[in-house]
Motif scaffolding. Sequence first.
Motif, short mmCIF file in Angstrom:
data_model
loop_
_atom_site.label_atom_id
_atom_site.label_comp_id
_atom_site.label_asym_id
_atom_site.label_seq_id
_atom_site.Cartn_x
_atom_site.Cartn_y
_atom_site.Cartn_z
N UNK A 85 1.40 4.20 6.98
CA UNK A 85 2.26 3.17 6.41
C UNK A 85 1.81 2.89 4.99
N UNK A 86 2.77 2.68 4.10
CA UNK A 86 2.45 2.45 2.70
C UNK A 86 1.89 1.07 2.44
N UNK A 87 2.27 0.07 3.24
CA UNK A 87 1.75 -1.28 3.10
C UNK A 87 1.33 -1.79 4.47
N UNK A 88 0.70 -2.96 4.49
CA UNK A 88 0.18 -3.47 5.76
C UNK A 88 1.24 -4.14 6.62
N UNK A 89 2.48 -4.28 6.12
CA UNK A 89 3.51 -4.99 6.88
C UNK A 89 3.73 -4.40 8.27
N UNK A 90 3.67 -3.08 8.40
CA UNK A 90 3.98 -2.43 9.67
C UNK A 90 2.77 -2.24 10.57
N UNK A 91 1.58 -2.71 10.17
CA UNK A 91 0.38 -2.45 10.96
C UNK A 91 0.48 -3.02 12.37
N UNK A 92 1.02 -4.22 12.51
CA UNK A 92 1.09 -4.83 13.83
C UNK A 92 1.94 -3.97 14.76
N UNK A 93 3.07 -3.48 14.28
CA UNK A 93 3.92 -2.64 15.12
C UNK A 93 3.22 -1.32 15.47
N UNK A 126 -12.74 1.21 21.42
CA UNK A 126 -13.53 0.81 20.27
C UNK A 126 -12.66 0.88 19.02
N UNK A 127 -13.03 0.11 18.00
CA UNK A 127 -12.26 0.06 16.76
C UNK A 127 -13.17 0.38 15.57
N UNK A 128 -12.60 1.09 14.59
CA UNK A 128 -13.18 1.19 13.26
C UNK A 128 -12.19 0.55 12.31
N UNK A 129 -12.63 -0.52 11.59
CA UNK A 129 -11.72 -1.29 10.75
C UNK A 129 -12.25 -1.32 9.32
N UNK A 130 -11.45 -0.82 8.42
CA UNK A 130 -11.79 -0.81 7.00
C UNK A 130 -11.71 -2.24 6.46
N UNK A 131 -12.85 -2.80 6.04
CA UNK A 131 -12.84 -4.14 5.44
C UNK A 131 -13.42 -4.10 4.03
N UNK A 132 -13.21 -2.96 3.34
CA UNK A 132 -13.73 -2.80 1.98
C UNK A 132 -12.95 -3.67 1.00
N UNK A 133 -13.39 -3.69 -0.25
CA UNK A 133 -12.83 -4.61 -1.23
C UNK A 133 -11.33 -4.43 -1.43
N UNK A 134 -10.86 -3.19 -1.39
CA UNK A 134 -9.44 -2.96 -1.61
C UNK A 134 -8.58 -3.62 -0.53
N UNK A 135 -9.14 -3.87 0.64
CA UNK A 135 -8.38 -4.49 1.72
C UNK A 135 -8.16 -5.99 1.50
N UNK A 136 -8.93 -6.58 0.59
CA UNK A 136 -8.73 -8.01 0.32
C UNK A 136 -8.13 -8.25 -1.06
N UNK A 137 -7.83 -7.20 -1.80
CA UNK A 137 -7.20 -7.36 -3.11
C UNK A 137 -5.76 -6.93 -3.11
N UNK A 138 -5.25 -6.51 -1.95
CA UNK A 138 -3.84 -6.15 -1.83
C UNK A 138 -3.21 -6.98 -0.73
N UNK A 139 -1.89 -7.22 -0.86
CA UNK A 139 -1.22 -8.19 -0.01
C UNK A 139 0.06 -7.61 0.57
N UNK A 140 0.44 -8.12 1.75
CA UNK A 140 1.72 -7.72 2.33
C UNK A 140 2.84 -8.63 1.81
N UNK A 141 4.05 -8.43 2.34
CA UNK A 141 5.20 -9.16 1.83
C UNK A 141 5.14 -10.65 2.13
N UNK A 142 4.28 -11.05 3.08
CA UNK A 142 4.14 -12.47 3.40
C UNK A 142 3.00 -13.14 2.65
N UNK A 143 2.32 -12.39 1.80
CA UNK A 143 1.22 -12.95 1.03
C UNK A 143 -0.13 -12.87 1.69
N UNK A 144 -0.23 -12.23 2.88
CA UNK A 144 -1.50 -12.06 3.56
C UNK A 144 -2.22 -10.83 3.03
N UNK A 145 -3.54 -10.88 3.00
CA UNK A 145 -4.28 -9.70 2.58
C UNK A 145 -4.13 -8.59 3.60
N UNK A 146 -4.35 -7.36 3.14
CA UNK A 146 -4.28 -6.24 4.08
C UNK A 146 -5.31 -6.41 5.20
#
Length: 818
Positions: A348-356, A60-80
Amino acid sequence: MGSRRGYKVVGVAVAIIVILSISIPVGNSGVASPLQQYDDVLNQDYRKKSSNYTQSVLISFVLDDSRSMVTRYNSSGDTWLDTAKDAVKALLDQLSDESICLSIWDFSGNSERRWSGPNGTPISSTDYLTNIIRDPVRLGDDYGGFDGRQAIRNEIELLDNPPGQTCIWDAIGGAYEDLKFYSSMYPGHKPALVVLSDGPDAQASDASAIQMQKIEACSDYWCPWDDEANGTINYTMHRGKYTLDLWDPPMSTTWLEALNHGGAVDFDRTGLLNAQLPIYTVGLGLEHHLPPSEPATPIWPGEVLDNFFALCTDTTVTPPCKESGTHEYNLWRIANTSGSGDANYYYTGTSDALIHIYEEIGIKLMSQLSHLPIRINSNADFAAYGFPGNGTAGNPWLIENYEINGSGYGYCIYIGNTTDEFVVRECYLHDASGCYQPPYFQDSGLTLYCVQNGTIDQNNISLNDKNGLHLRYSSYNTITNNSLNYNSWENIMVRWNSDNNTIKNNRVTSSCYGIFINDCCDNLITSNVVLFNIYGIFMDEPNSIKNIIKKNIMSNNEYGIFIYASSTNNLIYHNNFINNTRQAIEWCGNGTKSFQEALNQWDDGYPSGGNYWDDYIGTDSQSGPGQNEPGSDGIGDTPYWLDEYPLMSPFNYTEYDIPLQQGWNLISLPARQLNESVDSVLESIDGKWDCIQTYDSTTSTWKTHNSHRPPSLNDYTEMNHLKAYWINITESGVTLIIKGDRFDSALTIPLYAGWNLVGYPSLNTKTVANALGGTGADHVMVCDTSKPYNIKEVGPSYLMKPGEGYWMHVPFDTVWTV
């Protein structure tokens, strides 16, 4: 990675290091380490391995989809949030088709919610067990034109940015209760909860003013400051560190006190600490400390706060208050205490490493799976658990790669009343205790009761309260290549009409009884290493007869072998007795037997000979059946107590020289070691090496042993003859001398889809084509210091040699017989 408890810090610059879990220094030679050499090669197969695994996960997953997750971006320009969705999909790609995705939880308004599928609607935690629109999704099943994996991908894409608060603790609690409810329905699946959070909100809505009464509005039922086992407790106060402004990074945080304003704090809550099932947590962009357990804590009036134990000592408040520390600390200790320490916290400080990070979690879940104790009471139970196989000789039931803690259960695995073919392989079975009710609960790691046709292979069975492995009324089973250590009574107990079993190539150390035989016949006990027990092999009365004990090493035991008088007609030969306080005893009640009175045969006749005794002081100048003919024959001229033909040198003993060049060399061990510790194996080159590395294909991780590190920081302390090792030699003209026993029968080495770093445990040379026939291996690499990165690929005519190690690539899981 594996069982190490703690947290992981991940950044963009070290994404590949994250996958492999370790960072290894370059050796003195200046040559790049094997970790640096093979990252690219190994990761070509990184995402392809899941389809070859047999393990199954219930997730099962718990995924934060609050406002801060769509107002910050990774190095490729994708939202967190978009990156987090991709990370969950990457984890799903690591899981087997038999794995099941149970639920996905996020937040909506002032409550958490459970998603019910791409064609359904999210539902709140108040009715999630009675109002579920979809069933759990098996990833390999068909769902109207696409598989379950794609169905969950579609569901993930629907996650949005609802208004309201980050109700993280209630979301974790709801998802955890969900997982517990369904885990009993899927006992063959490893349960796991994976949580992502970028921090809690101090605001109830998008309004800019801080609403103090809402600080803990999203912790109505669950909290991060108490144990699950303590049940529900009422709290009127809560203090912790909260974000004041989520919408304008960088975030500012402060310690705030929440009182009972409008019922926001006064709730009955259940704790999330020491949860029975594993909870993996990921902190994204939080206030970060190294380690997470050591942020500064305030002193409130009338109390002393300790962030590690998170206790509040204010006695003026009834019911009690608690303090939970920083948000990162809460996530860290939830993971660190869950599932008997099996899970990890990742930062991780940014979302870039989340996939790894999520890929690493997937690989960890698909490697050695933490599992509740397994109880099989009939042939039908194998299928009920969902284990692969059908119980035939060609397709046995397979229980593989589980880590099982038997504390409180009295067993890790119990199998009873079965005749189907089955295999228990590569499991870690430990700490069985708390329920000693023979014969069904033995406080044993693995119990076989009235069982036939079982194979117990390559397991670690250790630290159990009574027995490591217990056979009772069980015959025609094979016990091979296991490590049994520190089990309090017997490492291996074979009892009461357990006949015609084979116990071979096991390492049996540090117990009261190494191998205990009681009222059993016709068992073969061969090629085992039995060390540091009180009794190495013990044959108890009554009537342990016609067993064969050969080619074993009995060393540093109080008694090498102890046999009671009613155990007769056993054949004992070609064993090596080394440095035991008493090498062997036949006991008749009033003393030990003499040579003329022996009730068992302690040699194989002439010229095969008897056993090697390191305290034998006889000479070898005669030969022949009567040892009265001129010329030596490797057999002592006079008997050693009960042994008429004692051997003058250890049976099967060999020494093999491996020349090493300065820099990195790829080696393996061509002979069985009496002592497998790194220092013992490398005794002949002490001070001439600084780093050893090996690769674990089951977890896709590198492991290292550095001579300059404190022992507690090394990943392993023993060298196994099934593995290959990169070793960095610090000077020229070095020769490693391997001393040990020849392998007198074929060995099996599991190969996993992708690259494997394996040894060659043989003293014979064979071409690649002959040695690897039937494995499907399509690439083989060897060490060549004249080539870039010290490796080259070899063809089918290359001669495989003793002492060499090899990279082997196979397209599917298989077994190599050497």
